[in-house]
Design a protein around this motif. Structure first.
Motif, PDB file in Angstrom:
ATOM      1  N   ILE A   1       1.412   5.438   2.068  1.00 11.25           N
ATOM      2  CA  ILE A   1       2.099   4.485   1.187  1.00 11.25           C
ATOM      3  C   ILE A   1       1.797   4.902  -0.247  1.00 11.25           C
ATOM      4  CG2 ILE A   1       2.427   2.084   0.536  1.00 11.25           C
ATOM      5  CD1 ILE A   1       1.660   1.258   3.277  1.00 11.25           C
ATOM      6  N   ASP A   2       2.673   5.737  -0.776  1.00  8.54           N
ATOM      7  CA  ASP A   2       2.531   6.202  -2.154  1.00  8.54           C
ATOM      8  C   ASP A   2       2.958   5.070  -3.089  1.00  8.54           C
ATOM      9  OD1 ASP A   2       2.162   7.927  -4.366  1.00  8.54           O
ATOM     10  OD2 ASP A   2       2.859   9.643  -3.187  1.00  8.54           O
ATOM     11  N   CYS A   3       2.403   5.042  -4.300  1.00  7.62           N
ATOM     12  CA  CYS A   3       2.610   3.897  -5.184  1.00  7.62           C
ATOM     13  C   CYS A   3       2.874   4.322  -6.616  1.00  7.62           C
ATOM     14  CB  CYS A   3       1.373   2.987  -5.187  1.00  7.62           C
ATOM     15  SG  CYS A   3       0.884   2.355  -3.562  1.00  7.62           S
TER      16      CYS A   3
ATOM     17  N   GLY B   1      -0.179   8.800  -5.145  1.00  9.53           N
ATOM     18  CA  GLY B   1      -0.488  10.149  -4.692  1.00  9.53           C
ATOM     19  C   GLY B   1      -0.778  10.242  -3.214  1.00  9.53           C
ATOM     20  N   ALA B   2      -0.594   9.158  -2.468  1.00 12.79           N
ATOM     21  CA  ALA B   2      -0.918   9.154  -1.037  1.00 12.79           C
ATOM     22  C   ALA B   2      -0.172  10.233  -0.268  1.00 12.79           C
ATOM     23  CB  ALA B   2      -0.612   7.784  -0.432  1.00 12.79           C
ATOM     24  N   SER B   3       1.022  10.591  -0.727  1.00 18.06           N
ATOM     25  CA  SER B   3       1.824  11.571   0.016  1.00 18.06           C
ATOM     26  C   SER B   3       1.276  12.977  -0.085  1.00 18.06           C
ATOM     27  CB  SER B   3       3.279  11.544  -0.476  1.00 18.06           C
ATOM     28  OG  SER B   3       3.357  11.801  -1.863  1.00 18.06           O
TER      29      SER B   3
ATOM     30  N   VAL C   1       4.909   9.235   8.301  1.00 17.35           N
ATOM     31  CA  VAL C   1       5.786   8.193   7.764  1.00 17.35           C
ATOM     32  C   VAL C   1       5.454   8.031   6.286  1.00 17.35           C
ATOM     33  CG1 VAL C   1       6.498   5.779   7.886  1.00 17.35           C
ATOM     34  CG2 VAL C   1       5.891   7.015   9.990  1.00 17.35           C
ATOM     35  N   LEU C   2       6.493   8.068   5.428  1.00 14.43           N
ATOM     36  CA  LEU C   2       6.287   7.924   3.996  1.00 14.43           C
ATOM     37  C   LEU C   2       6.938   6.641   3.502  1.00 14.43           C
ATOM     38  CD1 LEU C   2       5.393   8.836   1.200  1.00 14.43           C
ATOM     39  CD2 LEU C   2       7.468  10.239   1.049  1.00 14.43           C
ATOM     40  N   VAL C   3       6.119   5.767   2.947  1.00  9.69           N
ATOM     41  CA  VAL C   3       6.580   4.547   2.293  1.00  9.69           C
ATOM     42  C   VAL C   3       6.288   4.699   0.803  1.00  9.69           C
ATOM     43  CG1 VAL C   3       6.335   2.035   2.139  1.00  9.69           C
ATOM     44  CG2 VAL C   3       5.998   3.199   4.346  1.00  9.69           C
ATOM     45  N   TYR C   4       7.263   4.350  -0.039  1.00 13.88           N
ATOM     46  CA  TYR C   4       7.005   4.392  -1.472  1.00 13.88           C
ATOM     47  C   TYR C   4       7.038   2.967  -2.018  1.00 13.88           C
ATOM     48  CZ  TYR C   4       6.580   5.981  -6.214  1.00 13.88           C
ATOM     49  OH  TYR C   4       6.098   6.198  -7.483  1.00 13.88           O
TER      50      TYR C   4
ATOM     51  N   SER D   1      12.817  11.967   0.576  1.00 15.67           N
ATOM     52  CA  SER D   1      12.084  11.944   1.845  1.00 15.67           C
ATOM     53  C   SER D   1      11.448  10.591   2.154  1.00 15.67           C
ATOM     54  CB  SER D   1      10.990  13.025   1.837  1.00 15.67           C
ATOM     55  OG  SER D   1      10.093  12.851   0.762  1.00 15.67           O
ATOM     56  N   TRP D   2      11.756   9.549   1.351  1.00 14.93           N
ATOM     57  CA  TRP D   2      11.245   8.226   1.679  1.00 14.93           C
ATOM     58  C   TRP D   2      11.745   7.787   3.052  1.00 14.93           C
ATOM     59  CZ3 TRP D   2      13.032   5.265  -3.348  1.00 14.93           C
ATOM     60  CH2 TRP D   2      12.205   5.638  -4.415  1.00 14.93           C
TER      61      TRP D   2
END
Length: 434
Positions: free
Chosen positions: A37-39, A127-129, A135-138, A192-193
């Protein structure tokens, strides 16, 4: 903006968000799923982690921001862009998010994630990605909400704990560094979200399908749309917008309205029976050529080249006396590519309304600078009438203001300001009441 084929693309509330993530994970092959979960800067990372960890059966959870360099090292990293103790001057940063991280700490986190053999691994933070994920959550929100969180003492600048700092210090750092770094990081991620997490309203999180969000951005770029206006008080603000825009009567005034400044405003996308709010800047970052066209994009890159805002001084005082620098100065001093030519269109005006525009002949430049410096230091108010032309203004007048021309709207004026957008810093730093 209504997004086609988006029924059930959005869920609201932490229970529904956890259910949607759990359903996505269950449809994957393999025993282990890494959810990143990138922020965006200013997003409440702690709440996201806490709410999801309490609802998902997590084998491992981590905050990627703990792998950043020390706050002291980050302060040193950003210092060259902040102009020392000057309350306004700074230089647009070219830093990347990776430069905020300690490479050894990141590698250690990656090894910890790799050791997990089964279950859900939840990595949260700006920067979590950068951690390999499935699975990518923004988690996103517009800049205006970030500014409000600074004012309320609810957010820190990137990589440091400074929510108790003066709001002007936080805003200046966000403007010259944090927002540049995070937009630079976000731009390639949009494609890519898997999901967008709308955190604009803190207690109403919404999770939207990434494909539906991208479809909404594409639709927006190919048809007329409008952004969500943002109204804000100001030291010299007036009462006109409060009445005609039906704003909160309990506020002392409203001096500003940003209404087509994608860097500041947000965009609403309607999906089924839900609506998400995301930065309008996401549209510019994701669809620059479709939105701007080849010629404008070739000159402006991923930046919206024009801005519209309202300036209300009816029942208030004079706007700040200012000048937008010429191109060479703004490039060398602030790192901005373009200066700001602008115009004032008078939507309304009182009987004594005026516009200060250009210097009078025969003034003493040294004395003017001394008077400006004295006013800045808290001395006598600057006497604009002594140095600048004061031109009477009436409703529907239009004033052109080339860069390099001193100017301001006087009291009793309701101005539609139309200008070349240079991501101008002067407004929030000197006028927003922050």
């Amino acid at each position: 903006m209504a997004v086609p084929d988006s029924k059930d693309a959005v869920v609201k509330g932490w229970d529904a968000i956890a259910d949607r993530l759990r359903d996505t994970i269950s449809r994957r092959d393999g025993n282990k799923t890494v959810v990143a979960i990138d922020c965006y800067t200013g997003v409440d990372v702690g709440t996201i982690s806490r709410e999801l960890r309490s609802r998902l059966k997590v084998a491992m959870a981590g905050n990627v921001e703990e792998a950043m360099k020390t706050p002291e090292a980050i302060d040193s990293l950003v210092a060259p862009f902040l102009g020392g103790d000057d309350p306004v001057f700074g230089f647009l940063s070219g830093l990347t998010l990776a430069e905020f991280f300690d490479a050894e700490k990141v590698e250690r986190l990656r090894r910890q994630v790799a050791k997990v053999e089964s279950g859900i691994v939840l990595i949260v933070g700006c920067g979590a990605s950068m951690v390999e994920h499935d699975v990518l959550v923004y988690a996103d929100m517009p800049r205006w909400e970030g500014q409000l969180r600074y004012r309320r003492g609810e957010a820190d600048n990137l990589g440091v704990k400074n929510r108790s700092a003066d709001i002007k210090v936080q805003y200046k750092r966000a403007f010259f560094v944090d927002w540049r770094v995070c937009d630079r990081w976000k731009k390639p991620l949009i494609s890519s979200w898997d999901f967008l997490l709308d955190t604009t309203i803190a207690n109403e999180p919404k999770l939207a399908d990434g494909d539906a969000v991208r479809r909404g951005l594409s639709v927006s770029a190919h048809r007329p749309f409008r952004v969500v206006p943002f109204f804000d008080p100001a030291p010299r603000g007036g009462q006109w917008m409060k009445q005609f825009c039906d704003l909160d009567r309990d506020q002392s005034n409203f001096g500003w309205c940003f209404d087509c400044v994608p860097e500041e405003n947000s965009l609403l996308l309607s999906m089924g029976d839900q609506t998400i709010e995301l930065p309008a800047m996401d549209l510019v970052l994701d669809q620059p050529v479709s939105l701007l066209g080849d010629a404008v994009h070739g000159r402006s890159e991923a930046a919206f080249p024009i801005r519209f805002d309202f300036l209300d001084t009816i029942g208030g005082g004079n706007l700040s006396f200012q000048v937008h620098p010429l191109t060479e100065y703004i490039q060398n001093t602030f790192g901005m590519h373009y200066t700001q030519d602008e115009s004032y269109y008078m939507l309304d005006a009182g009987p004594d309304a005026c516009v200060y525009l250009g210097l009078k002949d025969g003034i003493d430049p040294d004395q003017m600078i001394a008077d400006l410096e004295s006013a800045q230091a808290g001395g006598a108010a600057f006497d604009a009438d002594r140095y600048a032309n004061c031109i009477p203004a009436k409703k529907h007048d239009h004033f052109l203001i080339p860069a390099g021309t001193v100017h301001c709207s006087g009291a009793e004026s309701m101005v539609l300001e139309i200008s070349r957008y240079d991501d101008d810093y002067s407004r929030p730093a000197s006028e927003s009441g922050t």
